[in-house]
Scaffold this active site. Structure first.
Site, PDB file in Angstrom:
ATOM      1  CD  GLU A 201      -2.499  -9.372   0.776  1.00  0.00           C
ATOM      2  OE1 GLU A 201      -2.159  -8.786   1.796  1.00  0.00           O
ATOM      3  OE2 GLU A 201      -2.160  -9.051  -0.221  1.00  0.00           O
TER       4      GLU A 201
ATOM      5  CG  ASP B 252       1.171 -12.916  -0.477  1.00  0.00           C
ATOM      6  OD1 ASP B 252       0.765 -11.796  -1.073  1.00  0.00           O
ATOM      7  OD2 ASP B 252       1.867 -13.148   0.488  1.00  0.00           O
TER       8      ASP B 252
ATOM      9  CG  ASP C  45      -0.653  -8.633   6.420  1.00  0.00           C
ATOM     10  OD1 ASP C  45       0.743  -8.291   6.189  1.00  0.00           O
ATOM     11  OD2 ASP C  45      -1.276  -9.050   5.234  1.00  0.00           O
TER      12      ASP C  45
ATOM     13  CE  LYS D 284      -0.750  -5.907  -2.687  1.00  0.00           C
ATOM     14  NZ  LYS D 284      -0.634  -6.941  -1.845  1.00  0.00           N
TER      15      LYS D 284
HETATM   16 MG   LIG Z   1       1.858  -9.546   2.245  1.00  0.00          MG
END
Ligand SMILES: [Mg+2]
Ligand SMILES: Nc1ncnc2c1ncn2[C@@H]1O[C@H](COP(=O)(O)OP(=O)(O)O)[C@@H](O)[C@H]1O
Lengths: 182, 656
Positions: free
Chosen positions: B172, B9, B194, B71
């Site tokens: 994800e 991840d 999330d 990111k």
């Molecule tokens: Mg995350």
């Protein structure tokens, strides 16, 4: 689930372009929504490349080809209106594929046709319902729409709008909690 | 020795690595014993590169050379909003690279984003190797479901640079669902909520035993835990300014301290009713004497500061449910992912929204890596007997036996969707939908297009992702030219364009002229990204090997150099010329009528934006043909050129 022989996979990939969506998913044209979903899951188990990691490149390409058609078939058939449009296409000629945007556009057209009713009585009660809505009398609107549905029992748009209205009615009904009454 | 494949991840704030071993999922700890590692890279004066917690500690002391939240920038264009925002927030230097790409400037070196991510991946790989005692070469890497093709490609590149074979780019939320539902034989509809450091994603899935079908996915790339910090920062800074007459925001060092404190307050409030901030001598007052900051923040205060942020997540949930054609009550389970979901404030609100207590049996920080690990294992499980070169003799007999009959895989079948509509640019500055968002993948669609002018010699195929009919409001994925077809009157040349989205969410486009059979094809390559050559150069230069890992096991075949190798690449530009010239071969959507195309077949497409994936609620008034609009007026054209006027100009008018 047993793996399928690579010969069979390649053979399927070469003819899959000629199969209609029901054939792609191996279901009857009368299949219901549940059967369509199950067929999609089954086909995914069968043809997803992850089941054949040891396979040669040609087989993997064939699997990818099949997977794409399976997804396409499912995407069109899982929605009632898209499916109806597709069935018409099947009947009308030798086409077995329908581009998703076309399916969606056709479905949209159907939805708007259905919205206002297709029969004289359906239209009449729908008009009454609309008038009720203007006055924000949701309960009356719901009653009229339910009546409209009795004339067009398959009208999916009526059904959807009834569901919407039910929510509205429920939301606008005063809650009867003793302590809230002023 | 068994071959392992890990799940990573690769988070904006933190990364996590896991493995499925002997039927058990293990989250692998770093040398500090932590299951998560900060996604931070710090470049030291002596050429060493630190990754993780050691790097994070450097943010305060050396913010200019410490890269966090990279990111957020990967796979983006230099002109994107994200870059402007990052430039405002972060102290490291973000400059323009080739093809509108982004580079991070560290002293006199330039780094592409995939290279920075590769350093984090390399650390995660090292953590795995230290735990497993052997080399690891294969990985499944997760990305936010909302990542576009550019971002996915760039993440794949990062994996390659890190020396990993990327088995799959996995979404994800899908990974989280797998971690929750794998091997349980469930039949459920799930919502994955999330909330990360900077992004919010929600996905609706249906699990049918071993099949994980994503019904819809939606997100907000500008909403995350950091926004909650900002609210605390604003409160404290404003109060301080009012009381002491000094603005903490004006002092970088003081501000970094405040930021850290604010994050700590937030985290503390996950466990306690109130939290105290106490920063002695944070900044000097107008009289030159040091002032301290002290304040107690309660859960209630925090809740009222952030209420609107929480509500915004539910707007996204509404959208996801609508696209899945479901209502909140029909969801059987809610899974929380991401650090901020530890906040009772969030948990309670999510519970109320879905009318269901969220599952708390999976760790919100680890669940994504766990799912990735499960998926990764199914790639090596089938090939289990396949020997590595070193153990070839030992494994030879087994592998011969298994080659013809692959073992049934202990798989989860992941049926994902594309998060964004795929579009093609047509005359008039429009972008026609080819594949609607939330369409299952893999999928292939084709459309017929015609030339826009008489005797046109070539066409330009421009591909976008996004939800706007106006081309420039979408993310450009790339473009290519197609020529060599017959010359004819406008609209008479028929060009078929085939669009494909594979299971990783990666886009392929090819064009052909059915009459002559001529084909032009390309994989849409990240237009702002790295070419194959550039990637090879980066790998050859191997700057990622300067990462000074704290992990025990040395990586096989690695030469550790502590001093920077003499760079074969051009040095960073000086501040005065910080925008290196971009190459002109990609003009990203600037209209050139001589290469324009129009949609040929069938009816004009509806704007499907407002429609759910199941086709309800089509706007019916909107139907009439688009074609009259396609007559170009020069006004639109010049405006368009303006939008893409690149390089060093006033960026504020660059993009809306
Ligand atoms: Mg995350
Ligand atoms: N215990 C906690 N309570 C509240 N927020 C937390 C907690 N732990 C971490 N966070 C926040 O979570 C965010 C990072 O979440 P994470 O899921 O690691 O993000 P990402 O997936 O973007 O890397 C940060 O904003 C951090 O402050």
């Amino acid at each position: 689930m047993a793996a399928i022989a690579t010969g069979e996979i390649k053979a399927l990939a070469t003819i899959i372009g000629d199969l209609n969506y029901y054939e792609v998913l191996s279901i009857a044209p009368s299949a219901d929504a549940n059967q369509i979903k199950n067929a999609y899951y089954e086909a995914s188990r069968k043809y997803r490349p992850i089941s054949y990691l040891a396979a040669d490149a040609a087989t993997r390409l064939a699997l990818e080809e099949i997977s794409k058609r399976v997804t396409e078939a499912y995407t069109v058939l899982r929605n009632g209106r898209r499916r109806e449009a597709y069935d018409e296409l099947l009947k009308s000629g030798d086409q077995v594929r329908m581009q998703l945007v076309d399916a969606q556009a056709a479905a949209g057209k159907k939805a708007s046709e259905e919205r206002e009713g297709k029969t004289p009585n359906g239209k009449r009660y729908y008009a009454l319902c609309k008038a009720d809505l203007q006055r924000q009398d949701y309960e009356a609107a719901l009653r009229n729409l339910k009546t409209a549905l009795t004339f067009e029992p398959t009208n999916a748009s009526f059904k959807e709008q009834i569901e919407e209205l039910k929510k509205k009615v429920a939301a606008t009904k005063p809650k009867v909690h003793g302590y809230e009454i002023r | 020795m068994a071959e392992y494949a890990i799940g990573i991840d690769l988070g904006t704030s933190n990364s996590c690595v896991a493995i499925l071993r002997d039927g058990k999922i293990e989250v692998l700890p770093n040398t500090y014993g932590d299951h998560i590692t900060a996604s931070v890279v710090s470049f030291r004066e002596n050429g060493e590169i630190l990754v993780g917690n050691a790097a994070k500690a450097n943010i305060i002391h050396d913010p200019k050379h410490t890269i966090s939240s990279s990111k957020r920038l990967i796979g983006r264009y230099f002109f994107s909003d994200e870059v402007k925002k990052a430039q405002a927030i972060y102290s490291y230097r973000i400059v323009e690279g080739e093809n509108h790409g982004i580079r991070i400037q560290v002293r006199n070196e330039l780094y592409a984003l995939p290279e920075i991510s590769a350093m984090i991946l390399r650390e995660m790989k090292a953590i795995a190797e230290a735990n497993l005692g052997q080399e690891v070469r294969k990985a499944v890497i997760t990305v936010p479901a909302y990542f576009n093709d550019n971002q996915r490609q760039a993440t794949k590149d990062a994996g390659r640079i890190a020396g990993l074979e990327v088995l799959r780019i996995l979404n994800e939320p899908t990974a989280a669902a797998v971690a929750y539902g794998f091997g349980k034989g469930l039949s459920q509809k799930l919502a994955i909520y999330d909330l990360g450091g900077g992004t919010f994603d929600v996905s609706i899935l249906e699990i049918g035993d071993d099949v994980f079908e994503v019904l819809s996915t939606c997100g907000d790339t500008f909403l995350g835990g950091d926004d909650f910090d900002d609210r605390i920062i604003d409160l404290l800074a404003d109060e301080f300014l009012a009381a002491e007459g000094v603005n903490i925001r004006s002092d970088r060092y003081a501000f970094e301290k405040l930021k850290l404190a604010a994050e700590n307050v937030k985290k503390t409030l996950s466990a306690q009713q109130s939290a105290e901030v106490r920063i002695p001598d944070i900044i000097d007052g107008p009289d030159g004497l040091p002032r301290s900051l002290q304040r107690v923040i309660t859960r209630d205060t925090f809740a009222s500061l952030t209420q609107d942020l929480v509500q915004r997540t539910f707007k996204v949930c509404d959208e996801a449910l609508q696209q899945a054609n479901l209502i909140a009550r029909e969801i059987d389970g809610v899974i929380l992912v991401g650090g901020p979901t530890r906040l009772p404030l969030i948990r309670d609100a999510v519970g109320a929204y879905f009318q269901k207590t969220p599952k708390t049996d999976v760790d919100p920080d680890e669940v994504v890596a766990m799912g990735a690990a499960i998926h990764a294992a199914s790639f090596v499980a089938v090939q289990a007997p396949a020997p590595t070169k070193a153990s070839a003799t030992a494994g030879a007999t087994q592998s011969a036996a298994s080659a013809s009959a692959p073992a049934p895989p202990p798989s989860a079948f992941l049926l994902d969707v594309t998060p964004l509509s795929l579009r093609i640019g047509v005359a008039g500055g429009f972008a026609e939908t080819i594949i609607d968002r939330n369409t299952p993948v893999p999928i292939e669609q084709s459309r017929k297009f015609g030339t826009f002018q008489d005797n046109q010699e070539s066409v330009k195929i421009r591909v976008y992702q996004g939800e706007s009919r106006t081309a420039t409001e979408n993310e450009p994925l790339g473009e290519f030219e197609f020529s060599g077809f017959k010359r004819a009157r406008r609209g008479e040349v028929e060009i078929e364009v085939k669009f494909e989205i594979d299971s990783d969410g990666i886009v392929n486009v090819s064009a052909s002229e059915p009459e002559t059979g001529k084909v032009a094809s390309m994989q849409i390559r990240l237009s702002s990204g790295l070419s194959d050559d550039e990637i090879s150069n980066i790998i050859a230069e191997d700057r990622t090997s300067r990462v000074k890992t704290t992990q025990a096991t040395p990586r096989p075949g690695e030469t550790r150099t502590s001093a920077p190798s003499a760079s074969s690449r051009p040095a960073a530009p000086s501040a005065a010329e910080s925008y290196p010239g971009h190459s002109d071969d990609l003009d990203l959507g600037a209209d050139d009528l001589a290469q324009e195309i129009v949609l040929l077949d069938s009816e004009p497409t509806l704007d499907l934006e407002s429609s759910s994936s199941d086709g309800l609620d089509i706007v019916d008034g909107d139907l009439p043909s688009d074609l009259p609009d396609l007559e170009m007026d020069s006004g639109t054209e010049s405006e368009e050129e303006d939008l893409f006027a690149p390089v060093g100009t006033d960026l504020s008018k660059g993009r809306p």
